[in-house]
Design an enzyme around this catalytic site. Structure first.
Site, PDB file in Angstrom:
ATOM      1  NE  ARG A  82      48.665  85.655  56.301  1.00  0.00           N
ATOM      2  CZ  ARG A  82      47.834  86.132  55.566  1.00  0.00           C
ATOM      3  NH1 ARG A  82      48.065  87.073  55.729  1.00  0.00           N
ATOM      4  NH2 ARG A  82      46.890  85.173  55.303  1.00  0.00           N
ATOM      5  CE  LYS A 137      43.948  76.596  61.663  1.00  0.00           C
ATOM      6  NZ  LYS A 137      43.386  77.598  60.638  1.00  0.00           N
TER       7      LYS A 137
HETATM    8  N1  BES Z   1      46.546  76.564  57.598  1.00  0.00           N
HETATM    9  C1  BES Z   1      45.903  77.633  57.466  1.00  0.00           C
HETATM   10  C2  BES Z   1      45.857  77.260  56.080  1.00  0.00           C
HETATM   11  C3  BES Z   1      44.987  76.531  55.797  1.00  0.00           C
HETATM   12  C4  BES Z   1      43.294  76.088  55.323  1.00  0.00           C
HETATM   13  C5  BES Z   1      45.554  74.852  55.120  1.00  0.00           C
HETATM   14  C6  BES Z   1      42.778  75.039  55.540  1.00  0.00           C
HETATM   15  C7  BES Z   1      45.099  74.009  54.936  1.00  0.00           C
HETATM   16  C8  BES Z   1      43.049  73.471  55.283  1.00  0.00           C
HETATM   17  C9  BES Z   1      46.210  79.229  58.086  1.00  0.00           C
HETATM   18  O1  BES Z   1      46.864  79.425  58.519  1.00  0.00           O
HETATM   19  C10 BES Z   1      45.397  79.563  58.427  1.00  0.00           C
HETATM   20  O2  BES Z   1      45.050  79.595  59.230  1.00  0.00           O
HETATM   21  N2  BES Z   1      44.386  80.716  57.025  1.00  0.00           N
HETATM   22  C11 BES Z   1      43.863  81.714  57.803  1.00  0.00           C
HETATM   23  C12 BES Z   1      44.247  83.092  57.604  1.00  0.00           C
HETATM   24  C13 BES Z   1      42.961  84.136  57.993  1.00  0.00           C
HETATM   25  C14 BES Z   1      43.446  83.931  59.568  1.00  0.00           C
HETATM   26  C15 BES Z   1      43.499  85.287  57.205  1.00  0.00           C
HETATM   27  C16 BES Z   1      42.428  81.267  56.869  1.00  0.00           C
HETATM   28  O3  BES Z   1      42.888  80.471  56.059  1.00  0.00           O
HETATM   29  O4  BES Z   1      41.341  81.276  57.335  1.00  0.00           O
HETATM   30 MN    MN Z   2      46.579  79.904  60.408  1.00  0.00          MN
END
Ligand code: BES
Ligand code: MN
Ligand code: ZN
Length: 490
Positions: free
Chosen positions: A347, A272
């Site tokens: 997931r 991230k």
């Molecule tokens: N834990 C995150 C999702 C999330 C985002 C939770 C903001 C709480 C607040 C999840 O694991 C993630 O990183 N999702 C990605 C998915 C993408 C890579 C397809 C996302 O939402 O950007």
């Molecule tokens: Mn994630």
């Protein structure tokens, strides 16, 4: 703090602060309030006029009463329009009253609010939930508390005499919500897969649940390649938690609740970046926190339903051992996954948890997960996404969430979008196109459930609140616990 339902009349109550609700546009004082106003030399009427108090929901005025009276302060709180009164309004009003009373250095408080829908038990429970949730302050990581006001010692709920059982129920549920808040609020160096397993152990011990923790080797034996793929870069051992509540008699239903349990989500090698909120990713075990919170509450409420509480807990980290973008993982149902993005890790962990739950022979499975930023884009901070192919489970959860005061909105499981997860080399990819990202995430999860009725709640938004609102302070909300409890009890 003790909450006591009582039939003591408003005029007979003595103590620090008396809080009374007034409906909107009906702030002429009548009955007991008119007498109280007379006893106080017309003070209440004067204040209502001076402050232009109209009874708008959650508006308050505080009156300091002179010496020689049975109460020290009076709080008038607006109830809004009579037709609009809901259980959630009372929960929120009770929170406003409790916060106001605390600021006024109240030790003994009486609350007089109307009964919703002739249901004294539901009313008592909602008021007790609202006050306790509002007064909870997380000072575990402060060297000194900031709030120097004394704690409220007793709260008398006027007109609700005999509702002790409803208050106890509220206290049991709130203990679960607060546990969930504490788990989410604590940073990732305090809440780890190891401490999550310890928390599960404490719940099992305190409330008589059965606990199984599957260590890494057992997960390997079960072929949980998706979960273990995520876990492999962490220096901490993964823990697969399975808590079981069994009633004393034959259960009328068997249910499974699964929570995403990423104690930290760095994104993995698809790390991230700046502005992605990486510093907030301790919240990524919010689903597991709600699951354990519900277990704590259910362990005390003791319904005649068997419930399995499951979480595949780990961190998503980077190291030389990390799964690479493009790696192929095999889940415990034999399906292969091309990991085109290591940040879609939740997931992957849920896939193996769903396969495991599906084999338990339960009547329904619900999972809760801080799964996608896309769901927050769609529904905002306050509303969780509900995904399920099963209309019956959808309506059960919608009813449960309504009386819990937790908002859900059903989103479609558009099968055609699964095309976005097609892989040239494996059975599927873990990430689809940007648009509809919370839907493809739900469709991915669906691949790991055979026939058991199942629903997925994407709680990425409501798990955390930026601002104080009603009974939630700013920070972790404990979202999901009350809905889950209502669902199990229904
Ligand atoms: N834990 C995150 C999702 C999330 C985002 C939770 C903001 C709480 C607040 C999840 O694991 C993630 O990183 N999702 C990605 C998915 C993408 C890579 C397809 C996302 O939402 O950007
Ligand atoms: Mn994630
Ligand atoms: Zn995540």
């Amino acid at each position: 703090m003790t909450i006591q339902p009582t039939n003591t009349a408003l005029l007979d109550w003595t103590g620090d602060t008396l809080a009374v609700g007034l409906f909107e546009d009906a702030v002429d004082l009548t009955g007991d309030l008119a007498i109280l106003n007379d006893n106080l030399g017309g003070l209440l009427k004067e204040l209502i006029a001076e402050e232009e108090f109209t009874g708008k929901a959650n508006s308050t005025i505080v009156a300091r009463v002179g010496a020689g009276h049975p109460v020290r302060k009076v709080i008038l709180v607006g109830l809004g329009k009579p037709d609009a009164l809901k259980l959630e309004t009372l929960r929120c009003l009770a929170a406003t009253v409790a916060r106001t009373a605390k600021k006024q250095k109240t030790k003994t408080l009486a609350i007089s609010l109307p009964v919703w829908n002739n249901d004294q038990a539901a009313t008592g429970q909602a008021i007790a939930e609202g006050t306790q949730l509002a007064l909870y302050q997380d000072i575990r990581f402060k060297s000194e508390p900031e709030d120097k006001n004394p704690p409220i010692e007793t709260i008398d709920l006027l007109g609700l005499g005999g509702q002790e059982a409803a208050i106890t129920r509220a206290e049991q549920i709130v203990s679960g919500v607060i546990l969930a808040r504490q788990l989410v609020a604590a940073p990732a160096n305090a809440v780890t897969p190891i401490t999550m397993a310890e928390t599960a152990k404490a719940i099992a011990k305190d409330h008589g649940l059965h606990l199984e923790i599957l260590e890494q080797e057992e997960c390997e034996k079960l072929g949980m390649g998706a979960f273990l793929g995520v876990a492999q870069a962490s220096d901490l051992p993964p823990k697969f938690i399975h808590l079981i509540y069994k009633p004393a008699t034959t259960p009328k239903r068997k249910l499974a609740i699964i929570g995403k349990g990423l104690t930290f989500d760095s994104g993995g090698l698809n790390i991230k970046g700046a502005g992605s909120g990486i510093e907030t990713m301790k919240i990524d075990m919010g689903g597991a926190a709600a699951t354990l919170g519900a277990a704590k509450a259910i362990g005390q409420l003791k319904p005649d339903v068997e419930v399995h509480f499951i979480s595949a807990v780990t961190e998503n980290m980077i190291s030389g051992r990390a799964m690479r973008p493009g790696d192929i993982l095999t889940a415990s149902n034999g399906k292969t996954i091309e990991v085109n993005n290591t940040d879609a890790e939740g997931r992957l962990t849920l896939a193996d948890a769903l396969v495991y739950a599906d084999k338990l022979g339960v009547d329904a499975i619900v999972d809760l997960a801080t799964l996608t930023g896309a769901c927050v884009v769609a529904l905002g901070d306050d509303i969780a996404g509900l995904f399920t192919p099963d209309d019956a489970v959808a309506s059960q959860l919608q009813t449960a969430s309504e009386s819990a005061g937790e908002k859900l909105w059903r989103l479609p499981m558009e099968e055609k979008y699964f095309e976005g997860l097609k892989s040239g080399i494996a059975d599927m990819k873990n990430t689809g196109p940007r648009y509809g990202g919370s839907i493809t995430a739900a469709l991915f999860l669906k691949q790991f459930v055979k026939d058991t009725p199942w629903a997925h709640l994407d709680i990425a938004g409501p798990v955390w609140a930026d601002k104080e609102n009603c009974y939630n302070g700013a920070g972790a909300t404990g979202f999901g616990v009350r809905t889950l409890v209502n669902w199990v009890l229904s």
